[in-house]
Design a protein around this motif. Structure first.
Motif, PDB file in Angstrom:
ATOM      1  N   ILE A 139      56.486 -29.649  77.425  1.00 33.38           N
ATOM      2  CA  ILE A 139      55.257 -30.264  78.227  1.00 33.38           C
ATOM      3  C   ILE A 139      54.276 -28.907  78.404  1.00 33.38           C
ATOM      4  O   ILE A 139      53.353 -28.751  78.111  1.00 33.38           O
ATOM      5  CB  ILE A 139      55.581 -31.155  79.392  1.00 33.38           C
ATOM      6  N   SER A 140      54.969 -27.772  78.890  1.00 31.23           N
ATOM      7  CA  SER A 140      54.379 -26.526  79.112  1.00 31.23           C
ATOM      8  C   SER A 140      53.914 -25.813  77.866  1.00 31.23           C
ATOM      9  O   SER A 140      52.629 -25.526  78.108  1.00 31.23           O
ATOM     10  CB  SER A 140      55.198 -25.654  79.961  1.00 31.23           C
ATOM     11  N   GLU A 141      54.688 -26.010  76.583  1.00 36.62           N
ATOM     12  CA  GLU A 141      54.056 -25.428  75.623  1.00 36.62           C
ATOM     13  C   GLU A 141      52.997 -26.271  75.098  1.00 36.62           C
ATOM     14  O   GLU A 141      51.960 -25.491  74.574  1.00 36.62           O
ATOM     15  CB  GLU A 141      55.178 -25.313  74.642  1.00 36.62           C
ATOM     16  N   VAL A 142      52.894 -27.322  75.136  1.00 35.80           N
ATOM     17  CA  VAL A 142      51.634 -28.307  74.523  1.00 35.80           C
ATOM     18  C   VAL A 142      50.477 -28.071  75.624  1.00 35.80           C
ATOM     19  O   VAL A 142      49.367 -27.964  74.894  1.00 35.80           O
ATOM     20  CB  VAL A 142      52.153 -29.631  74.475  1.00 35.80           C
ATOM     21  N   LEU A 143      50.733 -28.060  76.583  1.00 31.46           N
ATOM     22  CA  LEU A 143      49.800 -27.792  77.426  1.00 31.46           C
ATOM     23  C   LEU A 143      48.870 -26.133  77.333  1.00 31.46           C
ATOM     24  O   LEU A 143      47.705 -26.347  77.113  1.00 31.46           O
ATOM     25  CB  LEU A 143      50.197 -27.774  79.101  1.00 31.46           C
ATOM     26  N   VAL A 187      53.586 -22.155  79.709  1.00 30.76           N
ATOM     27  CA  VAL A 187      52.152 -22.058  79.299  1.00 30.76           C
ATOM     28  C   VAL A 187      51.481 -20.946  78.862  1.00 30.76           C
ATOM     29  O   VAL A 187      50.733 -21.036  78.058  1.00 30.76           O
ATOM     30  CB  VAL A 187      51.591 -22.698  80.775  1.00 30.76           C
ATOM     31  N   THR A 188      51.684 -19.947  79.526  1.00 33.20           N
ATOM     32  CA  THR A 188      51.185 -18.579  79.408  1.00 33.20           C
ATOM     33  C   THR A 188      51.497 -18.028  78.076  1.00 33.20           C
ATOM     34  O   THR A 188      50.525 -17.637  77.159  1.00 33.20           O
ATOM     35  CB  THR A 188      51.531 -17.522  80.424  1.00 33.20           C
ATOM     36  N   ALA A 189      52.858 -18.028  77.650  1.00 28.74           N
ATOM     37  CA  ALA A 189      53.187 -17.475  76.299  1.00 28.74           C
ATOM     38  C   ALA A 189      52.545 -18.433  75.017  1.00 28.74           C
ATOM     39  O   ALA A 189      52.176 -17.562  74.201  1.00 28.74           O
ATOM     40  CB  ALA A 189      54.666 -17.667  76.210  1.00 28.74           C
ATOM     41  N   PRO A 219      55.288 -26.962  66.270  1.00 28.05           N
ATOM     42  CA  PRO A 219      54.650 -28.227  66.505  1.00 28.05           C
ATOM     43  C   PRO A 219      53.224 -28.107  67.296  1.00 28.05           C
ATOM     44  O   PRO A 219      52.224 -28.763  66.975  1.00 28.05           O
ATOM     45  CB  PRO A 219      55.429 -29.141  67.261  1.00 28.05           C
ATOM     46  N   ALA A 220      53.280 -27.144  68.280  1.00 23.88           N
ATOM     47  CA  ALA A 220      52.028 -26.924  69.049  1.00 23.88           C
ATOM     48  C   ALA A 220      51.185 -26.401  68.348  1.00 23.88           C
ATOM     49  O   ALA A 220      49.769 -26.706  68.433  1.00 23.88           O
ATOM     50  CB  ALA A 220      52.355 -26.190  70.447  1.00 23.88           C
ATOM     51  N   VAL A 221      51.274 -25.542  67.262  1.00 23.33           N
ATOM     52  CA  VAL A 221      50.515 -24.959  66.376  1.00 23.33           C
ATOM     53  C   VAL A 221      49.689 -25.923  65.589  1.00 23.33           C
ATOM     54  O   VAL A 221      48.652 -25.999  65.239  1.00 23.33           O
ATOM     55  CB  VAL A 221      50.851 -23.586  65.779  1.00 23.33           C
ATOM     56  N   SER A 222      50.581 -26.651  64.926  1.00 23.75           N
ATOM     57  CA  SER A 222      50.292 -27.855  64.017  1.00 23.75           C
ATOM     58  C   SER A 222      49.316 -28.939  64.857  1.00 23.75           C
ATOM     59  O   SER A 222      48.265 -29.231  64.257  1.00 23.75           O
ATOM     60  CB  SER A 222      51.341 -28.721  63.443  1.00 23.75           C
ATOM     61  N   LEU A 223      49.499 -29.129  66.064  1.00 24.87           N
ATOM     62  CA  LEU A 223      48.720 -29.993  66.879  1.00 24.87           C
ATOM     63  C   LEU A 223      47.273 -29.561  66.979  1.00 24.87           C
ATOM     64  O   LEU A 223      46.171 -30.026  66.825  1.00 24.87           O
ATOM     65  CB  LEU A 223      49.273 -30.320  68.156  1.00 24.87           C
ATOM     66  N   VAL A 224      47.264 -28.092  67.195  1.00 25.87           N
ATOM     67  CA  VAL A 224      45.840 -27.310  67.352  1.00 25.87           C
ATOM     68  C   VAL A 224      45.235 -27.600  66.020  1.00 25.87           C
ATOM     69  O   VAL A 224      43.901 -27.917  66.106  1.00 25.87           O
ATOM     70  CB  VAL A 224      46.081 -26.020  67.865  1.00 25.87           C
ATOM     71  N   PHE A 225      45.823 -27.071  64.974  1.00 27.54           N
ATOM     72  CA  PHE A 225      45.199 -27.213  63.635  1.00 27.54           C
ATOM     73  C   PHE A 225      44.719 -28.877  63.358  1.00 27.54           C
ATOM     74  O   PHE A 225      43.587 -28.895  62.803  1.00 27.54           O
ATOM     75  CB  PHE A 225      46.017 -26.648  62.583  1.00 27.54           C
ATOM     76  N   ALA A 226      45.323 -29.622  63.627  1.00 29.49           N
ATOM     77  CA  ALA A 226      45.073 -31.234  63.341  1.00 29.49           C
ATOM     78  C   ALA A 226      43.933 -31.465  64.372  1.00 29.49           C
ATOM     79  O   ALA A 226      42.672 -32.014  63.759  1.00 29.49           O
ATOM     80  CB  ALA A 226      46.122 -32.016  63.903  1.00 29.49           C
ATOM     81  N   LEU A 227      43.622 -30.711  65.641  1.00 33.18           N
ATOM     82  CA  LEU A 227      42.498 -31.064  66.459  1.00 33.18           C
ATOM     83  C   LEU A 227      41.289 -30.432  65.911  1.00 33.18           C
ATOM     84  O   LEU A 227      40.104 -30.799  66.338  1.00 33.18           O
ATOM     85  CB  LEU A 227      42.853 -30.779  67.848  1.00 33.18           C
ATOM     86  N   ARG A 228      41.623 -29.226  65.029  1.00 35.56           N
ATOM     87  CA  ARG A 228      40.535 -28.520  64.706  1.00 35.56           C
ATOM     88  C   ARG A 228      40.085 -28.953  63.382  1.00 35.56           C
ATOM     89  O   ARG A 228      39.054 -28.560  62.592  1.00 35.56           O
ATOM     90  CB  ARG A 228      40.791 -27.165  64.513  1.00 35.56           C
TER      91      ARG A 228
END
Length: 233
Positions: A200-204, A131-133, A70-79
């Motif tokens: 939360i850390s992953e999304v951040l 967050v780092t990962a 989901p974090a990757v999908s969110l990033v691609f949506a924002l792009r």
């Protein structure tokens, strides 16, 4: 390039996430059953996860983008590379696929299909690790797409292999996988109560990587932004 209908892309995301989680959970169960050495078990878990990521991204990337996250999908949506309308469906498919992957792993090892994990993973160090990962994962994806699109599957597989070992959390870096891992009381588990901090850390981490990559990898359109030592295009 073929554009697949949303229904097929969602099946691809669910299928890929299911196989990813089945590998993470199943290899953890197998490793723990074969050795009492935690480091050796983690190594086995790491190698299996890195290998399956390479395979899944290579074969399913052309279908759905092979997000499985989901974090990757969110990033691609924002792009604006994934429609906003498709984001909830992608995330739902990934979560459903992840849970199915946990159930599949349990079934293969004759365990109860769903369990509640008792493995504690919480605290500032764990959250910083996530967050780092996730920052590293998303940055590798974005930089890979820009400079080595043909090698993204390999880059992601190698990054996750490394991140298992240099992060305190063993690099979940994926809300859907974290949710699925909360349903297994095995080597790969995480307590459900610890999920919010991880997610939360992953999304951040993903959002920070998107901003950093947007600045660092931006094409220099104005010659005045180049240093005197850099050649003008």
């Amino acid at each position: 390039m073929t554009t697949y209908p949303l229904s097929r892309r969602l099946v691809s995301e669910a299928f890929g996430t299911a196989l990813l989680v089945a590998t993470v959970v199943g290899s953890g169960i197998m490793a723990a059953s074969l050795t009492s050495d935690v480091a050796l078990a983690l190594l086995a878990n790491t190698l299996a996860t890195g290998a399956i990521l390479f395979v899944l991204i290579s074969i399913l990337g052309p279908v759905s983008g092979a997000h499985f996250n989901p974090a990757v999908s969110l990033v691609f949506a924002l792009r604006r590379e994934l429609s906003a309308a498709a984001v909830p469906a992608y995330i739902a498919a990934q979560i459903i696929g992840g849970v199915a992957g946990t159930m599949l792993a349990h079934a293969m090892f004759d365990l109860p299909l769903l369990q509640v994990s008792a493995t504690m993973r919480t605290g500032a160090a764990q959250w910083l690790a996530e967050v780092t990962a996730t920052f590293g994962l998303v940055f590798v994806i974005l930089a890979g797409i820009k400079f080595r699109a043909d090698a993204v599957a390999l880059l992601v597989g190698l990054y996750i292999t490394a991140a298992y070992w240099f992060t305190a959390s063993t690099s979940f870096a994926n809300p859907a996988v974290a949710i699925a891992r909360s349903l297994t009381n095995t080597f790969a588990g995480i307590r459900p109560i610890d999920l919010p901090g991880f997610i939360i850390s992953e999304v951040l981490g993903a959002l920070l990587a998107l901003m950093f990559a947007g600045w660092l990898l931006m094409d220099a359109r104005n010659p005045q932004t180049l240093t005197e030592t850099e050649p003008t295009p």
